[in-house]
Design a protein around this motif. Structure first.
Motif, PDB file in Angstrom:
ATOM      1  N   GLY A 386       8.304  -0.067 -15.306  1.00  0.00           N
ATOM      2  CA  GLY A 386       9.677  -0.472 -15.575  1.00  0.00           C
ATOM      3  C   GLY A 386      10.599  -0.423 -14.375  1.00  0.00           C
ATOM      4  N   VAL A 387      10.046  -0.230 -13.183  1.00  0.00           N
ATOM      5  CA  VAL A 387      10.838  -0.182 -11.945  1.00  0.00           C
ATOM      6  C   VAL A 387      10.431  -1.352 -11.052  1.00  0.00           C
ATOM      7  CG1 VAL A 387      11.407   1.152  -9.881  1.00  0.00           C
ATOM      8  CG2 VAL A 387      11.052   2.330 -12.063  1.00  0.00           C
ATOM      9  N   LEU A 388      11.433  -2.109 -10.605  1.00  0.00           N
ATOM     10  CA  LEU A 388      11.207  -3.220  -9.679  1.00  0.00           C
ATOM     11  C   LEU A 388      11.170  -2.684  -8.255  1.00  0.00           C
ATOM     12  CD1 LEU A 388      11.250  -6.378  -9.040  1.00  0.00           C
ATOM     13  CD2 LEU A 388      13.710  -6.065  -8.753  1.00  0.00           C
ATOM     14  N   TYR A 389      10.157  -3.099  -7.486  1.00  0.00           N
ATOM     15  CA  TYR A 389      10.064  -2.758  -6.068  1.00  0.00           C
ATOM     16  C   TYR A 389      10.113  -4.050  -5.259  1.00  0.00           C
ATOM     17  CZ  TYR A 389       8.628   1.959  -7.444  1.00  0.00           C
ATOM     18  OH  TYR A 389       8.588   3.218  -7.991  1.00  0.00           O
ATOM     19  N   ALA A 390      11.041  -4.121  -4.309  1.00  0.00           N
ATOM     20  CA  ALA A 390      11.183  -5.298  -3.451  1.00  0.00           C
ATOM     21  C   ALA A 390      10.652  -4.991  -2.057  1.00  0.00           C
ATOM     22  CB  ALA A 390      12.648  -5.727  -3.378  1.00  0.00           C
ATOM     23  N   VAL A 391       9.999  -5.989  -1.448  1.00  0.00           N
ATOM     24  CA  VAL A 391       9.322  -5.812  -0.168  1.00  0.00           C
ATOM     25  C   VAL A 391       9.886  -6.795   0.849  1.00  0.00           C
ATOM     26  CG1 VAL A 391       7.081  -5.878   0.992  1.00  0.00           C
ATOM     27  CG2 VAL A 391       7.233  -5.103  -1.373  1.00  0.00           C
ATOM     28  N   ARG A 392      10.026  -6.335   2.072  1.00  0.00           N
ATOM     29  CA  ARG A 392      10.449  -7.235   3.150  1.00  0.00           C
ATOM     30  C   ARG A 392       9.588  -6.987   4.385  1.00  0.00           C
ATOM     31  NH1 ARG A 392      16.369  -4.521   4.438  1.00  0.00           N
ATOM     32  NH2 ARG A 392      15.620  -2.458   5.106  1.00  0.00           N
ATOM     33  N   THR A 393       9.598  -7.936   5.317  1.00  0.00           N
ATOM     34  CA  THR A 393       8.789  -7.857   6.523  1.00  0.00           C
ATOM     35  C   THR A 393       9.524  -7.097   7.618  1.00  0.00           C
ATOM     36  OG1 THR A 393       7.683  -9.937   6.001  1.00  0.00           O
ATOM     37  CG2 THR A 393       7.602  -9.211   8.288  1.00  0.00           C
ATOM     38  N   ILE A 394       8.802  -6.158   8.257  1.00  0.00           N
ATOM     39  CA  ILE A 394       9.356  -5.421   9.390  1.00  0.00           C
ATOM     40  C   ILE A 394       8.952  -6.072  10.708  1.00  0.00           C
ATOM     41  CG2 ILE A 394       9.383  -3.196  10.597  1.00  0.00           C
ATOM     42  CD1 ILE A 394      10.853  -3.185   7.932  1.00  0.00           C
ATOM     43  N   ASP A 395       7.644  -6.308  10.872  1.00  0.00           N
ATOM     44  CA  ASP A 395       7.134  -6.983  12.060  1.00  0.00           C
ATOM     45  C   ASP A 395       5.839  -7.706  11.684  1.00  0.00           C
ATOM     46  OD1 ASP A 395       5.012  -5.026  12.161  1.00  0.00           O
ATOM     47  OD2 ASP A 395       6.369  -3.674  13.199  1.00  0.00           O
ATOM     48  N   ILE A 396       5.092  -8.186  12.663  1.00  0.00           N
ATOM     49  CA  ILE A 396       3.915  -9.009  12.367  1.00  0.00           C
ATOM     50  C   ILE A 396       2.810  -8.218  11.678  1.00  0.00           C
ATOM     51  CG2 ILE A 396       4.377 -10.637  14.218  1.00  0.00           C
ATOM     52  CD1 ILE A 396       2.187  -9.231  15.861  1.00  0.00           C
ATOM     53  N   GLU A 397       2.881  -6.888  11.676  1.00  0.00           N
ATOM     54  CA  GLU A 397       1.838  -6.069  11.061  1.00  0.00           C
ATOM     55  C   GLU A 397       2.325  -5.237   9.883  1.00  0.00           C
ATOM     56  OE1 GLU A 397       0.350  -3.591  14.156  1.00  0.00           O
ATOM     57  OE2 GLU A 397      -0.889  -5.167  15.053  1.00  0.00           O
ATOM     58  N   THR A 398       3.642  -5.150   9.690  1.00  0.00           N
ATOM     59  CA  THR A 398       4.169  -4.151   8.757  1.00  0.00           C
ATOM     60  C   THR A 398       5.103  -4.748   7.714  1.00  0.00           C
ATOM     61  OG1 THR A 398       4.149  -2.609  10.621  1.00  0.00           O
ATOM     62  CG2 THR A 398       5.268  -1.881   8.613  1.00  0.00           C
ATOM     63  N   GLU A 399       4.885  -4.338   6.455  1.00  0.00           N
ATOM     64  CA  GLU A 399       5.804  -4.605   5.363  1.00  0.00           C
ATOM     65  C   GLU A 399       6.505  -3.301   4.978  1.00  0.00           C
ATOM     66  OE1 GLU A 399       6.208  -7.830   3.511  1.00  0.00           O
ATOM     67  OE2 GLU A 399       5.500  -8.225   5.540  1.00  0.00           O
ATOM     68  N   ASP A 400       7.608  -3.418   4.277  1.00  0.00           N
ATOM     69  CA  ASP A 400       8.349  -2.225   3.868  1.00  0.00           C
ATOM     70  C   ASP A 400       8.851  -2.410   2.438  1.00  0.00           C
ATOM     71  OD1 ASP A 400       9.610   0.295   4.162  1.00  0.00           O
ATOM     72  OD2 ASP A 400      11.521  -0.670   4.626  1.00  0.00           O
ATOM     73  N   ILE A 401       8.486  -1.473   1.542  1.00  0.00           N
ATOM     74  CA  ILE A 401       9.097  -1.438   0.213  1.00  0.00           C
ATOM     75  C   ILE A 401      10.483  -0.837   0.421  1.00  0.00           C
ATOM     76  CG2 ILE A 401       8.927  -0.584  -2.143  1.00  0.00           C
ATOM     77  CD1 ILE A 401       5.919  -0.283  -1.739  1.00  0.00           C
ATOM     78  N   PHE A 402      11.509  -1.669   0.383  1.00  0.00           N
ATOM     79  CA  PHE A 402      12.823  -1.231   0.837  1.00  0.00           C
ATOM     80  C   PHE A 402      13.842  -1.045  -0.288  1.00  0.00           C
ATOM     81  CE2 PHE A 402      13.427  -5.719   0.375  1.00  0.00           C
ATOM     82  CZ  PHE A 402      14.791  -5.921   0.163  1.00  0.00           C
ATOM     83  N   TYR A 403      13.486  -1.439  -1.510  1.00  0.00           N
ATOM     84  CA  TYR A 403      14.476  -1.388  -2.596  1.00  0.00           C
ATOM     85  C   TYR A 403      13.746  -1.195  -3.912  1.00  0.00           C
ATOM     86  CZ  TYR A 403      18.146  -3.064  -5.812  1.00  0.00           C
ATOM     87  OH  TYR A 403      19.065  -3.173  -6.826  1.00  0.00           O
ATOM     88  N   LYS A 404      14.368  -0.421  -4.809  1.00  0.00           N
ATOM     89  CA  LYS A 404      13.827  -0.307  -6.158  1.00  0.00           C
ATOM     90  C   LYS A 404      14.960  -0.344  -7.172  1.00  0.00           C
ATOM     91  CE  LYS A 404      13.523   4.765  -6.628  1.00  0.00           C
ATOM     92  NZ  LYS A 404      12.603   5.891  -6.927  1.00  0.00           N
ATOM     93  N   PHE A 405      14.649  -0.882  -8.345  1.00  0.00           N
ATOM     94  CA  PHE A 405      15.635  -0.984  -9.425  1.00  0.00           C
ATOM     95  C   PHE A 405      14.986  -0.473 -10.700  1.00  0.00           C
ATOM     96  CE2 PHE A 405      17.738  -3.010 -12.982  1.00  0.00           C
ATOM     97  CZ  PHE A 405      19.090  -2.881 -12.662  1.00  0.00           C
TER      98      PHE A 405
END
Length: 472
Positions: A386-405
């Motif tokens: 029941g929690v949304l996790y949003a992901v964005r790109t940091i660099d060419i090798e790394t993603e980041d789960i940066f937000y949750k709702f």
């Protein structure tokens, strides 16, 4: 109960190379009748037999190392049971002391303190052992990834039948490692289906299966994974669909992971032309595919048991806001322990991500939440408990789960849980509640990740204060 909670928290913090060429025998004899000729058709280049031998030797070595880790897991399980019994006994003793402190003297208290120190030392030892096994798993995964890339290269360049025996050995090793990791997860994370945690705290290194079923790195669009609510007898089924553009026109099903790796599908459905979809974040749930369509612009589902097709329009949904690096991704389906979800953006929300819960029988929207995160700044998103996790790109090798709702509280927050990609480009990222893994379609490769959750005493109490979310 302070002492009891301490011990519960302590426990919860602790898984023959064949023919070189084709010979054509000519039965015709020459004029004198004493000679016969034949023609040899040799390959244009020499097969690198040494490379194949190296891969075979690596497969045998990895298999032995996996067997050693399986033996360790049995030892871990025995130790964990013994430690749990000690902690339970100590917890009972501490509860008695807290209720009636006058009944105990200093000697009793000192004895309990010594036992506490002993249990702490034992748990520290076990944690170090577990960490060592996790490191071994990571190392083996890297070695297997190198093996599969080498085999893929050999299959493309030479006769596929010549590589088949070695590929079978590789598959055997990979399945052994999968089983070892599964047992590790069962022992140290026996909470599949439970939401008694406060969220994700860590994502593993990428676990790479192999290149897609068509052995085509140009099929960068698509997805793969497991059914999030499997029908009987299809609990081990995998699916895959890949394209060179953001289209959805067919899908393949595999009985298990072994057949996925062998590219041996048991069903291949070509969608009717009027059922074609677009985008990449489609999923399989209850043997039904949920995906995005453009005509009319909206949602679609196709049940592969009945071959019944349905579509729905969400009037406010906009086709002006897509994910970063994922054109035409206006609807993103997700499934978790509590059901089926979809995200999109609207003009009213000014491009902010909107989360909606789907009623599966009616295929209608039950409830909506507007988040504070701007969809074009998001690379992908998924749901867990029941929690949304949003992901964005940091660099060419790394993603980041940066937000949750959190839909239970209606509140969002910014976090940071970085994790590694296998290759730069990916389009599909989804969570599966049946194994608590993330599945990613990464530049044409099958990639997945293990997740770690915060199973603390406080999180357990908070989760059990309301009805816990369970697997549907």
């Amino acid at each position: 109960m302070v002492g009891a909670l301490y011990f519960l928290a302590l426990l919860s913090s602790t898984m023959a190379w064949g023919r070189a060429g084709l010979w054509s025998l000519d039965a015709a004899r020459n004029g004198t009748g004493d000679r016969c000729t034949c023609d040899a058709f040799l390959p244009s280049s020499t097969f690198p037999i040494k490379d194949l031998v190296v891969i075979e030797q690596a497969a045998v070595e990895i298999s032995h190392r996996v067997e050693l880790e399986m033996g360790k897991l049995e030892d871990y399980e025995t130790k964990l049971t013994a430690y749990a019994e000690k902690i339970i006994r100590l917890t009972v003793e501490i509860e008695k002391m807290e209720k009636n402190p006058d009944a105990y003297n200093d000697a009793h208290i000192d004895e309990i303190k010594v036992e506490i120190k002993q249990v702490e030392a034992l748990i520290t030892e076990l944690q170090l052992s577990i960490k060592g096994s996790t490191t071994v798993f990571t190392s083996l995964r890297v070695e297997i990834t190198v093996m599969v890339e080498s085999l893929d290269m050999l299959e493309k360049s030479y006769d596929q039948n010549s590589v088949l025996a070695t590929r079978r050995e590789y598959i055997k090793v990979q399945l052994e490692l999968e089983e070892c990791e599964r047992r590790h997860q069962e022992i140290f994370n026996p909470n599949i289906g439970s939401c008694s945690h406060s969220g994700i705290i860590k994502v593993s290194k990428p676990i790479v299966g192999q290149l897609n079923a068509q052995l085509n790195s140009g099929l960068k669009f698509g997805g793969w994974g497991k059914d999030s609510k499997p029908v009987p007898d299809r609990e081990s089924m995998y699916w895959y669909s890949g394209y060179s553009s953001a289209s959805i026109i067919d899908i393949r099903f595999y009985t298990n992971y072994k057949n996925l790796i062998l590219r041996n599908h048991f069903q291949h459905h070509n969608l009717h032309s009027s059922w074609y979809g677009t985008g990449n974040n489609y999923i399989i749930r209850d043997n039904t595919m949920y995906y995005q369509i453009n005509s009319p612009f909206g949602l679609a589902k196709l049940n592969f048991t009945t071959m019944k097709y349905e579509s729905r329009v969400i009037p406010k949904a906009s086709n002006r806001f897509s994910y970063t690096n994922s054109p035409n991704q206006f609807f993103d389906f997700a499934a978790d322990e509590s059901g089926l979800w979809v995200t999109y953006a609207t003009d009213e929300s000014s491009g902010r991500l909107v989360l909606a819960k789907i009623d599966e029988p009616s295929f209608g929207i039950e409830e909506e939440w507007v988040t504070t995160v701007y969809k074009p700044g998001v690379h992908n998103a998924f749901m867990v408990c029941g929690v949304l996790y949003a992901v964005r790109t940091i660099d060419i090798e790394t993603e980041d789960i940066f937000y949750k709702f959190d839909t239970k509280t209606g509140k969002g927050s910014y976090i940071s849980i970085p994790f590694e990609r296998f290759q730069e480009s990916y389009v599909n990222l989804d969570y599966n509640p049946t194994d608590q893994k993330l599945y990613m379609y990464n530049n044409g490769y099958y990639v997945n990740y293990h997740l770690w959750f915060n199973y603390t005493v406080e999180a357990t109490i908070e989760a059990t204060a309301e009805p816990a979310l369970q697997l549907s």
